[in-house]
Structures are given as C-alpha cells and as structure tokens.
Design an enzyme around this catalytic site. Sequence first.
Site, short mmCIF file in Angstrom:
data_model
loop_
_atom_site.label_atom_id
_atom_site.label_comp_id
_atom_site.label_asym_id
_atom_site.label_seq_id
_atom_site.Cartn_x
_atom_site.Cartn_y
_atom_site.Cartn_z
N LEU A 1 0.82 -1.21 0.00
CA LEU A 1 0.00 0.00 0.00
C LEU A 1 0.85 1.26 0.00
CD1 LEU A 1 -2.69 -1.02 2.65
CD2 LEU A 1 -2.85 -1.16 0.18
N ALA A 2 1.90 1.27 0.78
CA ALA A 2 2.73 2.47 0.89
C ALA A 2 4.07 2.11 1.52
CB ALA A 2 2.03 3.54 1.73
N GLY B 1 7.21 4.18 3.66
CA GLY B 1 7.71 5.40 4.26
C GLY B 1 9.16 5.25 4.62
N MET C 1 10.29 4.70 7.52
CA MET C 1 10.48 3.84 8.68
C MET C 1 9.73 2.52 8.59
SD MET C 1 10.30 6.65 11.75
CE MET C 1 11.26 8.15 11.67
N GLU D 1 6.89 -0.22 6.04
CA GLU D 1 6.12 -0.55 4.86
C GLU D 1 4.71 -0.91 5.31
OE1 GLU D 1 9.35 -2.78 2.06
OE2 GLU D 1 8.85 -3.71 3.99
N LYS E 1 1.47 -3.17 9.10
CA LYS E 1 2.52 -2.15 9.11
C LYS E 1 3.80 -2.80 9.63
CE LYS E 1 3.64 2.17 11.46
NZ LYS E 1 3.15 3.18 12.40
N ASP F 1 -0.96 15.28 16.72
CA ASP F 1 -0.77 15.26 15.27
C ASP F 1 -2.12 15.23 14.55
OD1 ASP F 1 0.75 15.36 12.98
OD2 ASP F 1 1.02 13.19 12.85
#
Length: 502
Positions: free
Chosen positions: A17-18, A20, A22, A24, A39, A145
């Site tokens: 999916l994505a 980053g 830090m 996957e 994740k 956040d």
Amino acid sequence: MTALPASIGRYTVLGLLATGGMAEIFLGKAPGGAPVVIKRVLPHLARQPAFVAMFVDEARLSSLLHHANIVEVHELGQVGFDLFMVMEYLEGESVAGVMRRSAHRSYHLPLALAAHVIAEACDGLSAAHELCDDDGKPLGLVHRDISPSNIFVTYAGNVKVLDFGIATAEHRLTQTATGQVKGKFSYMSPEQCRGESLDLRSDIFSLGVVLYELTTRRRLFKRANELMVLRAVTEEAIAPPRTIVRDYPRELERVVMRALDRDPKNRHASARELRDELRAAIAPLGHEPMGLAAHMSELFVDRIAQKQRMLRDARHGMPLDAVPSAEIDETSNGQGHAAPSSAASRPRRRRWVIPVTAIVLAASGIAAWQLATRAPDVPGEPAIVAASPPVPAAPATFSVVLGSTPPGATLELDGARVGVTPYTLNLSARRDVDVHLALDGYATVDQRLVLDHAQEVLVPLVALPTVPTAAAVAAPVAPPKPVAHPKRPHPKPSDPFRRFDD
C-alpha cells in the site's frame, strides 16, 4: 522493485500500500480470510532498541483505545526481525483526500456535514483524552498530530481518528522532551510550535484548524516555508469564516473561532465540549437529505468500484496487479499521487465480525506513517459554500452491540455478568460502564466505555502464549512493569510481542 513477502507472521501479503522512511504498509489477509493492513518496520530499524521502543509505544496506546471513532489495532507481533502491527482494513478517504478531490471538482460538502465529521472526530479524541489506567488515573494522552491526513471518512459515512504515533501519555516508554517539536506545523497549536508542555487543549486547536479548512475550503496557515508557518500560527490574525464564505452561520463561526483561540484557557475545555457545541450549532440548519455516505459515494464513485474489484480478486485468491492508494491527489494533468490512508468501520452500526473499510494509516509520526506529512497541500481558492442542513438527529433510544474477536467471551458490565459477546445493550440515555471480558486462552480485558449513541464496539482479544520461552518474546527493550490490578490481573505489558510458528 523489491519482491513482496509471501507472508508476515500468520498473515498472507496481498500487495504493497505504501512505503515510508520507517515502515512498509501492506494489504494482507488473516487466516480466516478477512482483509487487514500490516505495518512492518523496515529491517534496519527493527534492530534498533530506541526505535522499537517507540513502535511498542504506538501499539500499546492503540491497543488501549477501543472506540467506534478510533482505528482498531488487532495485534502486535514479531517473527525473527519482522516487527509488525496488524490493523483493520477499511474503505474510505482521509479528510485531506476529501478536500483535495472536492477542490478539484468544485464540489461543496455541505457545512453541516463538514461540521459533523469534526464532531465525530471529537468523539474519538475525547475517548483518548479520558483514557485511564487500571487505578482510574488519567493517562494524560494528547494526540499532537491532528490534521486532515489523520481524520478518516469511510464510504459508509463513519469517521475515525488515526495515528497516535507521536502522542504523549504519562505511561509511555519514550517521552518527547519539552522543547522538542513534532507534528505538522500548519496544524500545530501555538504552544506546540513554541515547544511548550501540552495538554488536550492543543488537540482542540488542531481540530479547529481542520474544521476551519473543511468549512471554508481555504488553507489557514499555509505559507512559503516552515518559519513563516510557525509565525502565522503563533502571531498572525485569523480571518473569521464569514469573511470567506457567504452566509456562514454565526454560531458555527463562534465555535470555530473559540477552538482557534491562541490562549488555551479560552478554548473548549474538552473534545466532548467542542462536539456538543458543534452539534448545537448545526442543529438549526435543518436536515441534510443525502447524508455523509451519499456524498462520499458521489464524490468517490470510481475509487469505490476500484477497491471493490481489488477485494473481490483478493477473496478469490487472484494476484493483485495493482493496489489502489487510499488517498488521491488529483492534479490538473489528472495524475494521482499515492499517499497512505486508513480505516474505519461500517455505517454507524459497525459489523463486529469482519472489518470492511480502506487502507489504515496515514504514515505515522513515530514509526512510518510519515507519508502524510508529505501529502500535497489542499489546492483551491476561497469558495462560497451555501449553508446546508445537518445529518438527522440521533433517536431517543439506541442500541450498543458489544463484541469481541473471537466471540463468546464472558461479559460483565459494572461487575455484573450479563452474558457473552456479541451482546446488545438497549439504552435511552448516555451510560458510562466498566466492561470486563474473559475467554479461556485469552488475556482478560477491562475497559471503561462511554456509550452515548448507537454503535458496535469490537474488542480484539489477545491470545495468551501456551509455552512461554525466551524465543517467544523478543522485545529489544524492556517495557515498564505492569500495574497490578487488584481483582482481575491484566496481561503483562512486558510481553508485547507474539511469535508465530506458521
């Protein structure tokens, strides 16, 4: 391109999916066939004790939060150096995605529905703010956040708060020192920008920024660079919404401007208070005939079909040629820019058996849902949005379904046994209850819930290890000792990982 792993722990990997800096994020399938989001920490970080401590923090906080307006974390596991978290899979878009597509198509989400989205987010955030330990002591959780990337709307019309990765709480293993700034600058509170100590009123300011942008369709603190953003947040005057949107309701403007007061003492004292004021402000606008789900279906009809095809192929064991991003950035040339997104449950009444909704997680602050911090800004000039009626008012009576995975757990409410999960509770008014769940082979759960509207609460139970060995628990850092419960001992938080042998 690196080949996908066939599995992570006991979960089959279907697609990426994505990615980053830090972690996957994968689309996966549980042994029972339900879609999940996995994740996984990047291998080089999974060997660093300091980072693992932050990751454990994130999972721990998420595992304590069980609310219809907060994304569910099912499991934290480790197999070898694979450190991962498993979350519900849901279909929908982040508020950032909603704003981008709305701007691109000149689509006006009715003011009442925009305020409704933030009111629902307030519900989830209030549950986090009011979270207590076993002795009833508030944990002092502050999200830190809140942004359009971390508020998620499902196609079914539900709203969830995501990403407690950089949240602060008294019990955390890793604490952010005063003076250290984390978060997205244009959604920070003034005190957060100055690196001061924070309380829940910092999240109220951030919610106010999102509310302002969602209802005016204009970025509030967008500037050329971060220094200018920080100055705008802490010093520059905020234009009242009525100067941007014709016929903007005065009472709604009052609520927005109070949430954006630079003095925390003048803001709403709690997310619950902000929610109540929002609902009161939109009540006179009448009834919105389509509803949030209908607006989401109209706005994202193509994406809904795309994801349904993907899930159908996954259920039939077909290889996935492409996994649609859960959030889209529609530019003038029609190209989409992928960014991670997250999940939530089914229409107001969430099914407790199978989670069904989009890609959980907009890249995290601590562990890698960072893609959200790089999401493009919402385009579009000021727009005139006509006031519209709100969603229908809640009925006088409502039902709450308390469920667990797996089902069949013994359920106690306020110390009295009432049956087994799933259990339906019919209420005519708000009720705060102490919930106790027990099932052989699983850790007991004690949680205080605020039940004030129709919902289904799903509590994932954590299986107890059958043969505790050194290999079964492989945490590089030792979490703090658990707080002993006087009546019903909780599973030791010093055992955050489960090892899978398949």
